[in-house]
Design a protein around this motif. Structure first.
Motif, short mmCIF file in Angstrom:
data_model
loop_
_atom_site.label_atom_id
_atom_site.label_comp_id
_atom_site.label_asym_id
_atom_site.label_seq_id
_atom_site.Cartn_x
_atom_site.Cartn_y
_atom_site.Cartn_z
N THR A 17 0.83 -1.20 0.00
CA THR A 17 0.00 0.00 0.00
C THR A 17 0.87 1.26 0.00
O THR A 17 0.59 2.21 -0.74
CB THR A 17 -0.96 -0.01 1.21
OG1 THR A 17 -1.76 -1.19 1.12
CG2 THR A 17 -1.86 1.20 1.23
N ASP A 40 -7.98 -3.99 -2.10
CA ASP A 40 -7.78 -4.82 -0.91
C ASP A 40 -9.02 -4.65 -0.03
O ASP A 40 -8.95 -4.11 1.07
CB ASP A 40 -6.50 -4.40 -0.18
CG ASP A 40 -6.14 -5.34 0.96
OD1 ASP A 40 -6.86 -6.34 1.15
OD2 ASP A 40 -5.15 -5.07 1.66
N ASP A 133 -4.07 -1.40 -5.67
CA ASP A 133 -3.51 -1.90 -4.41
C ASP A 133 -4.23 -3.20 -4.09
O ASP A 133 -5.47 -3.25 -4.11
CB ASP A 133 -3.74 -0.87 -3.29
CG ASP A 133 -3.09 -1.31 -1.98
OD1 ASP A 133 -2.11 -2.08 -2.03
OD2 ASP A 133 -3.55 -0.87 -0.92
MG MG Z 1 -1.92 -2.97 2.07
#
Ligand code: MG
Ligand code: ATP
Length: 250
Positions: A17, A40, A133
């Motif tokens: 991230t 995510d 991400d």
């Molecule tokens: Mg992450």
């Protein structure tokens, strides 16, 4: 030309991230149109960096309730970049996390189609770079992001479990899907860069070796580190990685 980059790793906590966020900042600061999507959804993070502006989330896109264009919002003024940065956030509410975590293989197959549609929409809307991400490991939600990407940025920590796991994912997923990949070794001890042993790992290029630095850790919550401290070694590494991905992605 547009490129979609999935930031992935076989283990959690490697720095995906942080790297996705800072790469997005570097590209936007260089004048590109960038979209950063939080895929995510089981452990969303980006809603703690950017305040949600839309009533809809990436979750709603995956559930087919709206399109990605309804969800992304422009944070360029907030972060002060010459290009554009749009973000699409995943819902951090525990009920949403439990809901999406319970989805089966059939639902995930449909979600992949939705992510591919989102990529088409974003590309048509003029995004130069789309950054995904992802969650760690090989469950469907993570592999969907990898499958939708043109380029996989593989983040590893230089320890044995991560190296063994990465070897398996490289051969069992990235290579099977025919993905272009580059590796970043993150949170290294400065005297033990794997990169110094070789420029490749698992036959993939190592784009950078980034030391473990307390200021990166401590300033995680302050927004995009690279934009706040452009002269820092972490920020310089991010700029180099951004250039190398575009060179390799051509
Ligand atoms: Mg992450
Ligand atoms: N080079 C670095 N030096 C020191 N700390 C770092 C570095 N890179 C990332 N971190 C820190 O490590 C922690 C984990 O990073 P991050 O959340 O980006 O990992 P992740 O791979 O996205 O985790 P997850 O798998 O849970 O999604 C954060 O606190 C972050 O600030």
């Amino acid at each position: 030309m547009s490129i979609t980059i999935a930031v992935h790793s076989c283990k959690g906590g490697t720095g995906k991230t942080s790297i996705a966020l800072n790469l997005a900042g570097v590209y936007a600061a260089s004048g590109k149109n960038v979209c950063l999507l939080d895929l995510d959804s089981k452990a969303p993070y980006l809603s703690s960096v950017f305040s949600p502006q839309s009533k809809q989330w990436v979750n709603d896109v995956l559930f087919g309730k709206c399109t990605v264009m309804d969800v992304i919002h422009d944070v360029s003024d907030e972060i002060g970049v010459s290009g554009k940065l749009y973000v699409g956030l995943s819902d951090p509410d525990i009920i949403a996390i439990r809901d999406i975590s319970s989805k089966d293989r059939k639902w995930q197959a449909k979600a992949l189609q939705v992510i591919m549609d989102a990529k088409r929409h974003l590309t048509s809307a003029g995004m130069d770079v789309i950054i995904l991400d992802t969650g760690p490991g090989v469950d469907f939600s993570s592999i969907n992001a990898v499958a939708a990407a043109d380029y996989v940025l593989v983040v590893i920590k230089p320890n044995k479990p991560c190296l063994v796991g990465t070897g398996q994912v490289v051969n069992g997923v990235y290579k099977l899907l025919g993905k272009k990949c580059g590796i970043i070794e993150n949170m290294c001890h400065e005297t033990h860069f794997l990169h110094s042993l070789s420029n490749t790992l698992f036959d993939l290029p190592v784009l950078a070796s980034i030391p473990c630095m307390c200021d990166v850790q401590l300033k995680t919550d302050l927004g995009i580190f690279t934009l706040k401290e452009p002269e820092h070694i972490f920020s310089k590494s991010m700029s180099k990685i951004a250039d190398k991905i575009l060179e390799q992605g051509d």
